[in-house]
Design an enzyme around this catalytic site. Structure first.
Site, PDB file in Angstrom:
ATOM      1  CG  PHE A 127      -1.969   0.971   1.285  1.00  0.00           C
ATOM      2  CD1 PHE A 127      -3.026   0.894   0.395  1.00  0.00           C
ATOM      3  CD2 PHE A 127      -1.961   2.004   2.209  1.00  0.00           C
ATOM      4  CE1 PHE A 127      -4.063   1.822   0.426  1.00  0.00           C
ATOM      5  CE2 PHE A 127      -2.992   2.939   2.245  1.00  0.00           C
ATOM      6  CZ  PHE A 127      -4.040   2.851   1.357  1.00  0.00           C
ATOM      7  CG  ASP A 197      -0.177  -3.089   6.536  1.00  0.00           C
ATOM      8  OD1 ASP A 197      -1.307  -3.482   6.893  1.00  0.00           O
ATOM      9  OD2 ASP A 197       0.093  -1.884   6.357  1.00  0.00           O
ATOM     10  CE1 TYR A 222      -9.111   2.786   6.842  1.00  0.00           C
ATOM     11  CE2 TYR A 222      -8.103   3.636   8.827  1.00  0.00           C
ATOM     12  CZ  TYR A 222      -8.073   3.439   7.470  1.00  0.00           C
ATOM     13  OH  TYR A 222      -6.991   3.874   6.736  1.00  0.00           O
ATOM     14  CE  LYS A 223      -7.881  -0.161   4.739  1.00  0.00           C
ATOM     15  NZ  LYS A 223      -6.438  -0.162   4.602  1.00  0.00           N
ATOM     16  NE  ARG A 371      -9.966  -1.441  -3.171  1.00  0.00           N
ATOM     17  CZ  ARG A 371      -9.463  -1.173  -1.981  1.00  0.00           C
ATOM     18  NH1 ARG A 371      -8.362  -1.777  -1.560  1.00  0.00           N
ATOM     19  NH2 ARG A 371     -10.050  -0.298  -1.192  1.00  0.00           N
TER      20      ARG A 371
HETATM   21  C1  LIG Z   1      -5.736   0.910   4.863  1.00  0.00           C
HETATM   22  C2  LIG Z   1      -4.288   0.626   4.938  1.00  0.00           C
HETATM   23  C3  LIG Z   1      -3.446   1.445   5.685  1.00  0.00           C
HETATM   24  C4  LIG Z   1      -4.034   2.656   6.382  1.00  0.00           C
HETATM   25  O1  LIG Z   1      -3.097   3.461   6.972  1.00  0.00           O
HETATM   26  P1  LIG Z   1      -3.549   4.602   7.987  1.00  0.00           P
HETATM   27  O2  LIG Z   1      -2.299   5.244   8.330  1.00  0.00           O
HETATM   28  O3  LIG Z   1      -4.194   3.926   9.163  1.00  0.00           O
HETATM   29  O4  LIG Z   1      -4.509   5.488   7.261  1.00  0.00           O
HETATM   30  C5  LIG Z   1      -2.116   1.112   5.770  1.00  0.00           C
HETATM   31  N1  LIG Z   1      -1.618   0.032   5.132  1.00  0.00           N
HETATM   32  C6  LIG Z   1      -2.400  -0.775   4.396  1.00  0.00           C
HETATM   33  C7  LIG Z   1      -1.830  -1.970   3.728  1.00  0.00           C
HETATM   34  C8  LIG Z   1      -3.745  -0.494   4.272  1.00  0.00           C
HETATM   35  O5  LIG Z   1      -4.524  -1.282   3.535  1.00  0.00           O
END
Ligand SMILES: *Cc1c(COP(=O)(O)O)cnc(C)c1O
Length: 412
Positions: A127, A197, A222-223, A371
Site C-alpha cells: 500500500f 501489514d 477501520y476495514k 474493487r
Molecule cells: C488501509 C491501509 C493502511 C491505512 O493506513 P492509515 O495510516 O491507518 O490510514 C495502511 N496500510 C495498508 C496496507 C492499508 O490497507
C-alpha cells in the site's frame, strides 16, 4: 462451484451459518455494500457503546473513567481481542496511532535492532502509505536506503545488508495473499526482521503470526475490523523482541510509570512501551465493541463464506468481463485470494461511479482497478447476484459515459 443461479444463491443465504450476523450491523436499505475493505459497516454495538461512553463515562464520570471504566488499559484490552484474530498472544498486540505511524515506529525500531545493516526491502504491491513512510525513514536516517522490488525478486533482494522486509499480507489492489510462512522464513534465513501489514487480512482470514515466527506487524482498525472512520490502528511485537525493542516515539503512555512524572524516559515492560501518547478513547471504544462480533463469529467460518462469495462473483461476472473488456486482477484460485475481487478496465473510475449510483458500492484504485470487497458478516450471496446484474446494466446501457460519472472526487 458451478455457475450460480439466483435461487441457488438464495438457498445458500438460507443455509448460511453466519446469516444472523447481518442484523448486528446497520446496512442501509437498497445498498449492496461491497466496500468493507475500505470502511467496514457500523455495528449496532458500536453505537450503543459510544452512547454509553459519551454519556455515562465521559459525561458523568469524567476523569474518574480512566480507572473506573478501564480507559487506561483499553489499548491493551482491545489489542488482546485483535490478537485472537491474528494468531498472537493477548499481550503481543496493542492499539495505537494510525497504521502509518505504527509502521514508522516499527521500521525505525527494526533498524536499531539490526545495527550495521543499511537496507529496508519493500514490495511494489505494498500500500502506498507504507512505501511513503519507508521513504521518509530512509530520508531521516543517514546511510539507510529503501529498495522496492516485485514479489518475484524478493528472494534476490534480501541479503546480509537487509535490516527489515516490509510486506502486505493481502495486496490492497490485487487481493492476492502473500505467503506469510515462506516470506518470513526467507527474511529469517538472512537474519532479517519481517514486518507484515495485516490491514487487508485481519478479521477476514486466519492469520498465524506466531506460527510463522513473525517479528513485527501492523494493521488497520477501520476495514474488516469495523472500527469506524479513522479508527486507531494496532501493532504487534513478538514476545521475543518485547524487552529489546527501543521505542522511537518515547511518549509518556509508553513510560514504565507515567504518573510518577519522572524527568527521564524509561520504557514500560512488554507491549505497552510501544504506545506513544493517549489513545482516542471514543474511537477505541467503537473498535472494541465491533471486535466482539468478529470473535463470536469465528474467523474460520468468515473465511469459508468469503471464499464462496468471491468464487460466485468471479463466475457470474466472467461473461460480463468477456463481453465488455474487463480483466480479472485478483487470483482466480480462492486459496490465493483475500476477501476482494478486483477487475481492471480502462474506464474503471466512471464505471464504478455509475455502479455506485445504482446502489452497488465498491471502490476504484487508480489507474484502472475496480474493487469489490466481501465482508461475510453482513454481505449475502444474493448481493453478489445483484452487484453483477447492475454491472451488466451499467455496461449494456453505457451509463458510465455520462459526464457526472467522469468527474473525479477527492476520495475514490
Ligand atoms: C488501509 C491501509 C493502511 C491505512 O493506513 P492509515 O495510516 O491507518 O490510514 C495502511 N496500510 C495498508 C496496507 C492499508 O490497507
Amino acid at each position: 462451484m458451478s455457475m450460480p443461479t439466483r435461487n441457488g444463491l438464495e438457498q445458500m443465504d438460507r443455509m448460511d451459518p453466519l446469516r444472523s450476523f447481518r442484523q448486528e450491523f446497520l446496512v442501509p436499505e437498497g445498498i449492496v455494500y461491497l466496500d468493507g475493505n475500505s470502511l467496514g459497516a457500523r455495528p449496532h454495538a458500536a453505537r450503543e457503546r459510544l452512547l454509553s461512553v459519551l454519556d455515562d463515562q465521559w459525561g458523568n464520570d469524567l476523569v474518574k473513567s480512566w480507572n473506573a471504566h478501564g480507559w487506561y488499559r483499553l489499548p491493551e484490552h482491545t489489542g488482546g481481542s485483535i490478537a485472537a484474530l491474528i494468531g498472537a498472544e493477548a499481550d503481543e498486540v496493542i492499539v495505537a496511532d494510525s497504521t502509518s505511524v505504527n509502521l514508522f515506529k516499527l521500521l525505525i525500531a527494526a533498524l536499531r535492532m539490526r545495527p550495521g545493516r543499511s537496507e529496508i526491502v519493500a514490495e511494489t504491491g505494498d500500500f502506498p502509505t507504507n512505501l511513503y513512510v519507508a521513504q521518509g525513514v530512509a530520508a531521516l536516517l543517514p546511510g539507510i536506503s529503501l529498495r522496492i522490488v516485485d514479489k518475484a525478486m524478493l528472494s534476490e533482494a534480501v541479503g546480509p545488508d537487509t535490516a527489515a522486509v516490509m510486506i502486505n499480507h493481502v495486496g490492497y489492489r490485487s487481493g492476492e495473499i502473500n505467503d506469510m510462512k515462506e516470506i518470513s522464513a526467507l527474511a529469517h534465513t538472512h537474519g532479517t526482521l519481517i514486518i507484515w501489514d495485516l490491514s487487508h487480512s485481519a478479521g477476514v482470514l486466519p492469520v498465524r503470526l506466531n506460527d510463522c515466527a513473525v517479528d513485527l506487524a501492523v494493521g488497520c482498525g477501520y476495514k474488516y475490523l469495523n472500527g469506524g472512520p479513522g479508527a486507531p490502528a494496532y501493532l504487534y511485537v513478538s514476545k521475543r523482541h518485547q524487552e529489546t525493542i527501543e521505542p522511537v516515539i518515547t511518549g509518556w503512555m509508553g513510560h514504565v510509570a507515567p504518573f510518577e512524572f519522572d524527568l527521564d524516559y524509561r520504557p514500560a515492560a512488554g507491549i505497552r512501551r510501544n504506545l506513544s501518547g493517549t489513545t482516542p478513547i471514543l474511537s477505541l471504544a467503537a473498535l472494541d465493541a465491533g471486535l466482539e462480533i468478529l470473535i463470536r463469529a469465528g474467523v474460520q467460518s468468515i473465511r469459508e463464506k468469503s471464499r464462496r462469495l468471491g468464487d460466485a462473483f468471479i463466475l457470474l461476472s466472467q461473461p460480463v468481463m468477456d463481453e465488455f473488456g474487463f480483466s480479472l486482477v485478483s487470483p482466480h484460485d480462492a486459496e490465493r485470494r483475500g476477501s476482494q475481487v478486483a477487475l481492471s478496465h480502462p474506464d474503471g473510475y466512471a464505471i464504478m461511479q455509475a455502479l455506485i449510483a445504482r446502489g452497488v458500492v465498491g471502490d476504484f484504485r487508480a489507474p484502472d482497478t475496480l474493487r469489490f470487497g466481501f465482508a461475510p458478516l453482513y454481505n449475502r450471496y444474493i448481493d453478489v447476484w445483484d452487484a453483477v446484474a447492475q454491472l451488466r446494466a451499467v455496461m449494456q446501457n453505457q451509463e458510465w459515459k455520462r459526464p457526472e460519472f467522469n468527474r473525479r472526487q477527492a476520495v475514490t
